[in-house]
Design an enzyme around this catalytic site. Sequence first.
Site, mmCIF file in Angstrom:
data_model
loop_
_atom_site.group_PDB
_atom_site.id
_atom_site.type_symbol
_atom_site.label_atom_id
_atom_site.label_comp_id
_atom_site.label_asym_id
_atom_site.label_seq_id
_atom_site.Cartn_x
_atom_site.Cartn_y
_atom_site.Cartn_z
ATOM 1 N N GLY A 15 -0.315 -5.294 -4.026
ATOM 2 C CA GLY A 15 -1.075 -5.677 -5.230
ATOM 3 C C GLY A 15 -0.764 -4.724 -6.378
ATOM 4 O O GLY A 15 -0.542 -5.160 -7.526
ATOM 5 N N GLY A 16 -0.704 -3.417 -6.080
ATOM 6 C CA GLY A 16 -0.406 -2.420 -7.117
ATOM 7 C C GLY A 16 0.985 -2.642 -7.697
ATOM 8 O O GLY A 16 1.192 -2.573 -8.917
ATOM 9 N N ARG A 45 -11.512 -2.685 -4.260
ATOM 10 C CA ARG A 45 -12.619 -1.868 -3.752
ATOM 11 C C ARG A 45 -12.876 -0.661 -4.627
ATOM 12 O O ARG A 45 -13.981 -0.198 -4.782
ATOM 13 C CB ARG A 45 -12.248 -1.353 -2.366
ATOM 14 C CG ARG A 45 -12.795 -2.185 -1.288
ATOM 15 C CD ARG A 45 -12.804 -1.421 0.027
ATOM 16 N NE ARG A 45 -12.985 -2.398 1.071
ATOM 17 C CZ ARG A 45 -12.074 -2.690 1.982
ATOM 18 N NH1 ARG A 45 -10.948 -2.049 2.023
ATOM 19 N NH2 ARG A 45 -12.335 -3.617 2.882
ATOM 20 N N LYS A 103 1.321 -12.731 5.795
ATOM 21 C CA LYS A 103 1.950 -13.570 6.835
ATOM 22 C C LYS A 103 0.999 -13.906 7.962
ATOM 23 O O LYS A 103 1.082 -14.993 8.543
ATOM 24 C CB LYS A 103 3.234 -12.942 7.386
ATOM 25 C CG LYS A 103 3.188 -11.449 7.683
ATOM 26 C CD LYS A 103 3.489 -10.674 6.431
ATOM 27 C CE LYS A 103 3.030 -9.245 6.498
ATOM 28 N NZ LYS A 103 4.099 -8.283 6.576
ATOM 29 N N ILE A 134 13.485 -9.911 0.051
ATOM 30 C CA ILE A 134 14.572 -10.904 0.166
ATOM 31 C C ILE A 134 14.000 -12.277 -0.181
ATOM 32 O O ILE A 134 13.007 -12.697 0.427
ATOM 33 C CB ILE A 134 15.139 -10.968 1.606
ATOM 34 C CG1 ILE A 134 15.545 -9.589 2.107
ATOM 35 C CG2 ILE A 134 16.308 -11.939 1.677
ATOM 36 C CD1 ILE A 134 16.003 -9.577 3.566
ATOM 37 N N LYS A 203 6.102 -13.925 10.877
ATOM 38 C CA LYS A 203 7.156 -14.303 9.919
ATOM 39 C C LYS A 203 8.061 -15.391 10.489
ATOM 40 O O LYS A 203 8.464 -16.319 9.779
ATOM 41 C CB LYS A 203 7.977 -13.069 9.547
ATOM 42 C CG LYS A 203 7.188 -12.050 8.731
ATOM 43 C CD LYS A 203 7.907 -10.710 8.696
ATOM 44 C CE LYS A 203 7.174 -9.704 7.837
ATOM 45 N NZ LYS A 203 7.660 -8.329 8.042
ATOM 46 N N GLY A 300 7.667 -2.502 1.364
ATOM 47 C CA GLY A 300 7.594 -1.509 0.289
ATOM 48 C C GLY A 300 7.036 -2.126 -0.983
ATOM 49 O O GLY A 300 7.040 -3.335 -1.171
HETATM 50 N N1 LIG Z 1 3.273 -3.192 2.540
HETATM 51 C C1 LIG Z 1 4.309 -3.997 2.585
HETATM 52 O O1 LIG Z 1 5.468 -3.579 2.475
HETATM 53 C C2 LIG Z 1 4.092 -5.457 2.762
HETATM 54 C C3 LIG Z 1 2.844 -5.997 2.928
HETATM 55 N N2 LIG Z 1 2.682 -7.343 3.042
HETATM 56 C C4 LIG Z 1 1.358 -7.923 3.160
HETATM 57 O O2 LIG Z 1 0.643 -7.696 1.945
HETATM 58 C C5 LIG Z 1 -0.752 -7.619 2.205
HETATM 59 C C6 LIG Z 1 -1.286 -6.323 1.613
HETATM 60 O O3 LIG Z 1 -0.609 -5.255 2.239
HETATM 61 P P1 LIG Z 1 -0.563 -3.800 1.566
HETATM 62 O O4 LIG Z 1 -0.508 -3.904 0.104
HETATM 63 O O5 LIG Z 1 0.528 -3.086 2.284
HETATM 64 O O6 LIG Z 1 -1.953 -3.207 2.036
HETATM 65 P P2 LIG Z 1 -2.786 -2.036 1.364
HETATM 66 O O7 LIG Z 1 -3.735 -1.557 2.389
HETATM 67 O O8 LIG Z 1 -1.885 -1.060 0.712
HETATM 68 O O9 LIG Z 1 -3.580 -2.785 0.222
HETATM 69 C C7 LIG Z 1 -4.646 -3.662 0.467
HETATM 70 C C8 LIG Z 1 -5.647 -3.457 -0.631
HETATM 71 O O10 LIG Z 1 -6.641 -4.456 -0.547
HETATM 72 C C9 LIG Z 1 -7.884 -3.840 -0.765
HETATM 73 N N3 LIG Z 1 -8.940 -4.601 -0.108
HETATM 74 C C10 LIG Z 1 -8.987 -4.992 1.177
HETATM 75 N N4 LIG Z 1 -10.154 -5.627 1.419
HETATM 76 C C11 LIG Z 1 -10.846 -5.628 0.242
HETATM 77 C C12 LIG Z 1 -12.105 -6.104 -0.134
HETATM 78 N N5 LIG Z 1 -12.907 -6.712 0.726
HETATM 79 N N6 LIG Z 1 -12.509 -5.914 -1.402
HETATM 80 C C13 LIG Z 1 -11.712 -5.288 -2.272
HETATM 81 N N7 LIG Z 1 -10.489 -4.803 -1.974
HETATM 82 C C14 LIG Z 1 -10.069 -4.969 -0.715
HETATM 83 C C15 LIG Z 1 -7.759 -2.450 -0.158
HETATM 84 O O11 LIG Z 1 -8.709 -1.571 -0.684
HETATM 85 C C16 LIG Z 1 -6.343 -2.087 -0.531
HETATM 86 O O12 LIG Z 1 -6.255 -1.423 -1.757
HETATM 87 C C17 LIG Z 1 -0.907 -7.726 3.718
HETATM 88 O O13 LIG Z 1 -1.192 -9.060 4.034
HETATM 89 C C18 LIG Z 1 0.478 -7.347 4.247
HETATM 90 O O14 LIG Z 1 0.774 -7.939 5.482
HETATM 91 C C19 LIG Z 1 3.745 -8.198 2.988
HETATM 92 C C20 LIG Z 1 4.996 -7.732 2.839
HETATM 93 C C21 LIG Z 1 5.275 -6.317 2.735
HETATM 94 N N1 LIG Z 2 4.750 -4.251 7.960
HETATM 95 C C1 LIG Z 2 5.741 -5.147 7.467
HETATM 96 C C2 LIG Z 2 5.638 -5.236 5.991
HETATM 97 C C3 LIG Z 2 6.416 -6.338 5.442
HETATM 98 O O1 LIG Z 2 6.299 -7.487 5.788
HETATM 99 C C4 LIG Z 2 7.118 -4.634 7.843
HETATM 100 O O2 LIG Z 2 7.236 -3.458 8.194
HETATM 101 O O3 LIG Z 2 8.065 -5.420 7.804
HETATM 102 NA NA NA Z 3 10.722 -12.684 0.943
#
Ligand SMILES: NC(=O)C1=CN([C@@H]2O[C@H](COP(=O)(O)OP(=O)(O)OC[C@H]3O[C@@H](n4cnc5c(N)ncnc54)[C@H](O)[C@@H]3O)[C@@H](O)[C@H]2O)C=CC1
Ligand SMILES: N[C@@H](CC=O)C(=O)O
Ligand code: NA
Length: 429
Positions: A15-16, A45, A103, A134, A203, A300
């Site tokens: 999200g960031g 949050r 996913k 990708i 996936k 990432g």
């Molecule tokens: N990190 C990665 O490289 C990748 C992540 N994803 C997917 O993206 C999604 C997010 O992953 P990340 O960004 O890595 O996780 P993260 O833990 O870094 O971010 C999730 C954010 O959502 C917020 N959040 C969760 N529940 C909340 C609520 N009830 N109210 C308000 N805020 C809430 C958390 O505070 C946190 O800031 C997941 O579904 C993950 O599987 C997909 C591809 C790559």
């Molecule tokens: N946790 C996952 C994040 C991306 O989908 C991974 O490591 O591939």
């Molecule tokens: Na992709």
Amino acid sequence: MSALRIGVCGNGTVGGGTIELLRDQASLLASRAGRPLALTRVGARRDRDDCPLGDVPVHRDLLEVAQAEDVDVLVECIGGTELARDLVETALRSGKSVVTANKALIAEHGNALLALAEECGQSLLCEAAVAGGIPILKALRDGMAANTVTEVSGIINGTGNFILTEMGAHQRSFDDVLAEAQALGYAEADPTFDVEGVDAAHKLSILAAMAFSTPLNFSGVFCEGISAVTPADIQFADELGYRIKHLGIAKAHADGVELRVHPTLLPKDALLANVDGVLNAVRLEGHAAGETVYSGAGAGRLPTASAVVADIVDLARAGAEPVHCLGVPVKALKALPTLPMEAVSSAWYLRLQAEDRPGVMSQLASCLGAEGISIEALIQKPPKAAAATVPVVVLTNTAREDALRRAVAAISALPGITEPHCIRIESLD
Ligand SMILES: NC(=O)C1=CN([C@@H]2O[C@H](COP(=O)(O)OP(=O)(O)OC[C@H]3O[C@@H](n4cnc5c(N)ncnc54)[C@H](O)[C@@H]3O)[C@@H](O)[C@H]2O)C=CC1
Ligand SMILES: N[C@@H](CC=O)C(=O)O
Ligand code: NA
């Protein structure tokens, strides 16, 4: 043209990164999307220093974002499947399209959510959910539209690939590398999803649904992770000319589809054997295009955000026209039988501990031979002083999984043989 108004829920890694790209690439995105992309709401949050929001309103109650009048597209980046599902359903029912990186959500609830999206005349897209940066779903949905796709295979978990690479190249411990993957934002909130293959299975179910125009079938995916792969396996594989990679494989056959994720020995000169670190790579086999391979960062902040924003651009370009996530409307998807693993064939790496005495090796060979399996290569290490057993590694020819399982059960019952451990070998020809 009026701006496409975006509400992002979750301001963590993905999200960031999405908020950062929407801000820093605003003018390029406006020209490519044909209209400005405006961040109008954020659900989070807490505020974060690495994610400045200016005067964009922040909501602690995410459902407010899903219902806000000044949001056209909800971006779900919170992870998990309960609140995320509620959030996505609320947004769709409130007349908003949704982009998600989740996913787990799509694999487990995608059939219902995609149907709901169509019912509501909205889109639900998830490029970021598969292989991070990708654009693999776009390649499948658009670039391969003319093809009957017969196979999708690849390295689809960045954390797992990072762990295997670092264990092999730098002899680091599993736990040490996993901790680094977590610090770098690659791992899932529950990292057992990464190391036990669940994330890759999520996936693969999305890739297979798109490739074969079938409903999502996560429960049909055979799933084995990398937690049982030892440094010794990586070393033995290396001596034998292989690397160990965690692969997802979906193949269409005349009588059904094969869906499996597991560690795999690949010959060192195979393309995917040389995809290292957090990189992912996906290989598609289409009847017209032949083999195409796509590689890039599988996890990432910015790579994943790049995929999220690409989906937003697609929605901006499509206007009021919904985009079918899987390439066809839900009613055009046709279920296919999932083939049982017993019927899948591969060559095998078999590692075990054997007592160092005459006759043990011939008994082992007999157990394999009784199932029609022959030995292609063998390593037996000299006994270490005082060690009761020696490690033995066998590579077999191609065998059906049920035959191999019967042979391993017979080998396990032999006196003097312990700890048999099997890994499949693929050539990906
Ligand atoms: N990190 C990665 O490289 C990748 C992540 N994803 C997917 O993206 C999604 C997010 O992953 P990340 O960004 O890595 O996780 P993260 O833990 O870094 O971010 C999730 C954010 O959502 C917020 N959040 C969760 N529940 C909340 C609520 N009830 N109210 C308000 N805020 C809430 C958390 O505070 C946190 O800031 C997941 O579904 C993950 O599987 C997909 C591809 C790559
Ligand atoms: N946790 C996952 C994040 C991306 O989908 C991974 O490591 O591939
Ligand atoms: Na992709």
